[in-house]
Design a protein around this motif. Structure first.
Motif, PDB file in Angstrom:
ATOM      1  N   ASN A   1       0.805  -1.218   0.000  1.00  0.00           N
ATOM      2  CA  ASN A   1       0.000   0.000   0.000  1.00  0.00           C
ATOM      3  C   ASN A   1       0.842   1.274   0.000  1.00  0.00           C
ATOM      4  OD1 ASN A   1      -2.412  -1.484   0.145  1.00  0.00           O
ATOM      5  ND2 ASN A   1      -2.220  -1.666   2.363  1.00  0.00           N
ATOM      6  N   THR A   2       2.141   1.115  -0.162  1.00  0.00           N
ATOM      7  CA  THR A   2       3.031   2.276  -0.124  1.00  0.00           C
ATOM      8  C   THR A   2       2.946   3.042  -1.442  1.00  0.00           C
ATOM      9  OG1 THR A   2       4.546   1.096   1.344  1.00  0.00           O
ATOM     10  CG2 THR A   2       5.414   3.026   0.195  1.00  0.00           C
ATOM     11  N   PRO A   3       2.637   4.342  -1.393  1.00  0.00           N
ATOM     12  CA  PRO A   3       2.553   5.123  -2.628  1.00  0.00           C
ATOM     13  C   PRO A   3       3.936   5.381  -3.221  1.00  0.00           C
ATOM     14  CG  PRO A   3       2.300   6.541  -0.745  1.00  0.00           C
ATOM     15  CD  PRO A   3       2.346   5.145  -0.209  1.00  0.00           C
ATOM     16  N   ARG A   4       3.943   5.988  -4.387  1.00  0.00           N
ATOM     17  CA  ARG A   4       5.196   6.248  -5.095  1.00  0.00           C
ATOM     18  C   ARG A   4       5.414   7.768  -5.153  1.00  0.00           C
ATOM     19  NH1 ARG A   4       8.134   3.099  -8.743  1.00  0.00           N
ATOM     20  NH2 ARG A   4       9.467   4.259 -10.179  1.00  0.00           N
ATOM     21  N   PRO A   5       5.897   8.358  -4.070  1.00  0.00           N
ATOM     22  CA  PRO A   5       6.124   9.801  -4.095  1.00  0.00           C
ATOM     23  C   PRO A   5       7.306  10.164  -5.003  1.00  0.00           C
ATOM     24  CG  PRO A   5       6.919   8.868  -2.046  1.00  0.00           C
ATOM     25  CD  PRO A   5       6.246   7.755  -2.770  1.00  0.00           C
ATOM     26  N   VAL A   6       7.221  11.336  -5.615  1.00  0.00           N
ATOM     27  CA  VAL A   6       8.276  11.845  -6.487  1.00  0.00           C
ATOM     28  C   VAL A   6       8.654  13.235  -6.005  1.00  0.00           C
ATOM     29  CG1 VAL A   6       8.897  12.487  -8.845  1.00  0.00           C
ATOM     30  CG2 VAL A   6       7.416  10.504  -8.446  1.00  0.00           C
ATOM     31  N   TRP A   7       9.954  13.487  -5.909  1.00  0.00           N
ATOM     32  CA  TRP A   7      10.445  14.787  -5.440  1.00  0.00           C
ATOM     33  C   TRP A   7      10.293  15.818  -6.550  1.00  0.00           C
ATOM     34  CZ3 TRP A   7      11.810  17.488  -1.328  1.00  0.00           C
ATOM     35  CH2 TRP A   7      12.606  18.639  -1.480  1.00  0.00           C
ATOM     36  N   ASN A   8       9.457  16.827  -6.290  1.00  0.00           N
ATOM     37  CA  ASN A   8       9.295  17.914  -7.250  1.00  0.00           C
ATOM     38  C   ASN A   8       8.895  19.177  -6.492  1.00  0.00           C
ATOM     39  OD1 ASN A   8       8.794  19.696  -9.298  1.00  0.00           O
ATOM     40  ND2 ASN A   8       7.523  18.295 -10.510  1.00  0.00           N
TER      41      ASN A   8
ATOM     42  N   ASP B   1       8.767  22.118  -7.428  1.00  0.00           N
ATOM     43  CA  ASP B   1       8.237  23.182  -8.275  1.00  0.00           C
ATOM     44  C   ASP B   1       6.718  23.158  -8.405  1.00  0.00           C
ATOM     45  OD1 ASP B   1      10.814  24.142  -8.836  1.00  0.00           O
ATOM     46  OD2 ASP B   1      11.088  22.586 -10.371  1.00  0.00           O
ATOM     47  N   ILE B   2       6.078  22.150  -7.834  1.00  0.00           N
ATOM     48  CA  ILE B   2       4.616  22.089  -7.888  1.00  0.00           C
ATOM     49  C   ILE B   2       4.073  21.898  -6.475  1.00  0.00           C
ATOM     50  CG2 ILE B   2       4.621  21.102 -10.216  1.00  0.00           C
ATOM     51  CD1 ILE B   2       3.983  18.383  -8.934  1.00  0.00           C
ATOM     52  N   GLU B   3       2.816  22.216  -6.282  1.00  0.00           N
ATOM     53  CA  GLU B   3       2.178  21.990  -4.994  1.00  0.00           C
ATOM     54  C   GLU B   3       2.130  20.494  -4.709  1.00  0.00           C
ATOM     55  OE1 GLU B   3      -2.131  22.830  -2.839  1.00  0.00           O
ATOM     56  OE2 GLU B   3      -1.508  24.026  -4.586  1.00  0.00           O
ATOM     57  N   ASN B   4       2.404  20.124  -3.467  1.00  0.00           N
ATOM     58  CA  ASN B   4       2.458  18.706  -3.093  1.00  0.00           C
ATOM     59  C   ASN B   4       1.138  18.009  -3.412  1.00  0.00           C
ATOM     60  OD1 ASN B   4       3.094  16.238  -1.873  1.00  0.00           O
ATOM     61  ND2 ASN B   4       2.311  16.940   0.108  1.00  0.00           N
ATOM     62  N   PRO B   5       1.162  16.979  -4.277  1.00  0.00           N
ATOM     63  CA  PRO B   5      -0.080  16.281  -4.635  1.00  0.00           C
ATOM     64  C   PRO B   5      -0.451  15.173  -3.657  1.00  0.00           C
ATOM     65  CG  PRO B   5       1.722  15.405  -5.932  1.00  0.00           C
ATOM     66  CD  PRO B   5       2.312  16.501  -5.071  1.00  0.00           C
ATOM     67  N   PHE B   6       0.426  14.886  -2.684  1.00  0.00           N
ATOM     68  CA  PHE B   6       0.199  13.753  -1.781  1.00  0.00           C
ATOM     69  C   PHE B   6      -0.386  14.217  -0.451  1.00  0.00           C
ATOM     70  CE2 PHE B   6       3.690  12.494  -4.582  1.00  0.00           C
ATOM     71  CZ  PHE B   6       3.259  11.255  -5.025  1.00  0.00           C
ATOM     72  N   ARG B   7      -1.292  13.452   0.075  1.00  0.00           N
ATOM     73  CA  ARG B   7      -1.809  13.632   1.437  1.00  0.00           C
ATOM     74  C   ARG B   7      -1.323  12.427   2.233  1.00  0.00           C
ATOM     75  NH1 ARG B   7      -1.928  17.705  -0.523  1.00  0.00           N
ATOM     76  NH2 ARG B   7      -3.674  19.133  -0.947  1.00  0.00           N
ATOM     77  N   PHE B   8      -0.084  12.535   2.682  1.00  0.00           N
ATOM     78  CA  PHE B   8       0.615  11.372   3.226  1.00  0.00           C
ATOM     79  C   PHE B   8      -0.108  10.734   4.413  1.00  0.00           C
ATOM     80  CE2 PHE B   8       4.164  13.684   1.151  1.00  0.00           C
ATOM     81  CZ  PHE B   8       4.567  12.690   0.281  1.00  0.00           C
ATOM     82  N   ARG B   9      -0.661  11.549   5.309  1.00  0.00           N
ATOM     83  CA  ARG B   9      -1.329  10.983   6.479  1.00  0.00           C
ATOM     84  C   ARG B   9      -2.550  10.156   6.088  1.00  0.00           C
ATOM     85  NH1 ARG B   9      -0.021  13.394  11.569  1.00  0.00           N
ATOM     86  NH2 ARG B   9       1.513  15.064  11.370  1.00  0.00           N
ATOM     87  N   GLU B  10      -3.193  10.512   4.990  1.00  0.00           N
ATOM     88  CA  GLU B  10      -4.385   9.787   4.561  1.00  0.00           C
ATOM     89  C   GLU B  10      -4.055   8.423   3.955  1.00  0.00           C
ATOM     90  OE1 GLU B  10      -6.406  12.372   1.886  1.00  0.00           O
ATOM     91  OE2 GLU B  10      -6.645  13.990   3.368  1.00  0.00           O
ATOM     92  N   GLN B  11      -2.775   8.157   3.709  1.00  0.00           N
ATOM     93  CA  GLN B  11      -2.372   6.909   3.069  1.00  0.00           C
ATOM     94  C   GLN B  11      -1.993   5.819   4.083  1.00  0.00           C
ATOM     95  OE1 GLN B  11       0.749   8.643   0.755  1.00  0.00           O
ATOM     96  NE2 GLN B  11      -0.626   9.440  -0.823  1.00  0.00           N
ATOM     97  N   TRP B  12      -2.245   6.085   5.357  1.00  0.00           N
ATOM     98  CA  TRP B  12      -1.964   5.122   6.414  1.00  0.00           C
ATOM     99  C   TRP B  12      -3.283   4.618   6.988  1.00  0.00           C
ATOM    100  CZ3 TRP B  12       3.190   4.450   8.749  1.00  0.00           C
ATOM    101  CH2 TRP B  12       4.189   5.111   8.032  1.00  0.00           C
ATOM    102  N   ASP B  13      -3.287   3.377   7.481  1.00  0.00           N
ATOM    103  CA  ASP B  13      -4.492   2.745   8.011  1.00  0.00           C
ATOM    104  C   ASP B  13      -4.423   2.635   9.532  1.00  0.00           C
ATOM    105  OD1 ASP B  13      -5.573   2.237   5.416  1.00  0.00           O
ATOM    106  OD2 ASP B  13      -4.203   0.526   5.234  1.00  0.00           O
ATOM    107  N   ASP B  14      -5.559   2.848  10.178  1.00  0.00           N
ATOM    108  CA  ASP B  14      -5.625   2.679  11.631  1.00  0.00           C
ATOM    109  C   ASP B  14      -5.464   1.210  12.005  1.00  0.00           C
ATOM    110  OD1 ASP B  14      -6.050   5.354  12.391  1.00  0.00           O
ATOM    111  OD2 ASP B  14      -8.167   5.199  11.873  1.00  0.00           O
TER     112      ASP B  14
END
Length: 383
Positions: A299-306, A308-321
């Motif tokens: 379930n680990t997303p594939r973040p990309v360092w950029n 120059d753009i607004e962060n498209p990831f909501r990292f906290r929402e990608q974790w499960d309780d």
């Protein structure tokens, strides 16, 4: 169902931890629920006697909480054969002498950490308790936090694969005491009175790391006093001579590296006052005091360092309780119940004085590492 009384001498209940966590939320809560159920069905009901130096405070606490007995005479309390357990939540500097007296009186002993100011003294107390044939234990409450219990569940299940990293953040801003009252007692900031965050928190980190991930094998520590001047409970200015911040790195068995920052001078920008992240080859998790969230390999997303753009990831929402799956009681109370069963019927209780000595040992080595500016190995201790 029969009841059986067990008398507990509680020394140090006028302090914050002794009153709130140990008397009210543990011993009196156990009494209110009807005691602890033993293997034979007997209900073991605690009967505390409050001990301290301030008669007025003791009487007030006893009246407010429905406790029938209190005294300023510790030797007299220890002489009463009807009270089987001695509990100590005094200042660390006062603990060893009182514990020794309790052991000599034949009492089973349970106490707050640090067990002593020096690991050699803590080991001596362990040896004395063993020779006297009395049961002994040290508070290791963070193992019983809901968040840590859920994290341990993940560890035991193999969720992480091979764990390689542990990162912890603990602490909060403690007001200096001039324009707002401090949330901690002033002795915490005076080295001469046994204060200092390294001695306080490294005792915790030792048992948390040992019991959750693996034995601590080496330590490197940098401490500091971020707030050099504070005001005490009477509004009097004093110099803070003890460390209030510590940056610790620990090498654990199996090659795990743990990094834990501890501070009473950091402002909080995280979900809870304590947070611990664990990373492994198959998954990661973040535990707090009550919550635990996890992210598996699949379930680990594939973040990309950029940048120059607004962060498209909501990292906290990608974790499960991690679900509770059980009712979690107060951690101090849970450990009290374990110790009472240990005394009454010999139930297992691994949190003994040798465990307490290991915590003091790590704090000593942390202070020495800071002074010498180097890594130090953590040798094995024995009773």
């Amino acid at each position: 169902m029969s009841e059986r009384r067990i008398g507990i001498i509680m020394n140090g209940v006028t302090g914050r931890m002794g009153l709130n966590q140990h008397l009210v939320r543990s011993v009196l809560a156990i009494r209110k629920q009807g005691g602890v159920t033993l293997a034979d069905g007997t209900r073991l009901v605690p009967d505390p006697i409050l001990v301290g130096r301030n008669a007025g405070k003791l009487e007030q606490i006893a009246t407010e909480h429905g406790v029938a007995r209190w005294t300023t005479d510790l030797p007299g309390a220890l002489a009463n054969k009807d009270d089987a357990i001695y509990f100590d939540a005094q200042l660390t500097a006062l603990r060893a002498a009182s514990v020794e007296a309790a052991i000599s009186a034949g009492k089973h002993v349970y106490c707050e950490k640090p067990l002593a100011e020096e690991s050699a003294v803590a080991l001596r107390l362990a040896a004395q308790a063993k020779a006297a044939g009395v049961k002994h234990g040290v508070v290791q409450d963070k193992l019983f936090l809901p968040g840590m219990r859920k994290l341990k569940r993940l560890v035991d299940s193999g969720f992480f694969g091979r764990i390689h990293s542990v990162r912890g953040e603990f602490g909060y801003w403690v007001f200096e005491g001039d324009w707002q009252a401090a949330q901690r007692p002033s002795w915490n900031y005076r080295k001469q009175d046994g204060g200092g965050i390294i001695m306080d928190m490294f005792c915790h980190w030792r048992y948390v790391l040992d019991h959750t991930f693996g034995r601590v094998r080496a330590v490197q520590c940098l401490g500091g006093t971020a707030i050099p001047v504070r005001w005490n409970e009477l509004g009097k200015r004093y110099d803070a001579t003890a460390d209030d911040t510590a940056y610790g790195t620990f090498e654990l068995e199996g090659g795990i590296v743990a990094q834990i920052n501890s501070s009473w001078s950091f402002r909080v920008y995280r979900d809870e006052l304590f947070s611990m992240q664990v990373d492994g080859t198959l998954g990661s998790a973040v535990a707090g005091l009550r919550e635990c969230r996890a992210q598996h390999r699949v379930n680990t997303p594939r973040p990309v360092w950029n940048p120059d753009i607004e962060n498209p990831f909501r990292f906290r929402e990608q974790w499960d309780d991690v679900p509770d799956n059980e009712v979690f009681d107060n951690g101090f109370k849970v450990q009290w119940e374990l110790f009472l069963r240990h005394v009454a019927e010999g139930a297992a209780f691994p949190h003994d004085f040798v465990e307490g000595a290991r915590g003091v040992q790590l704090a000593e080595l942390g202070l020495r590492s800071w002074a010498e500016r180097r890594w130090l190995d953590v040798p094995e201790l024995g009773a």
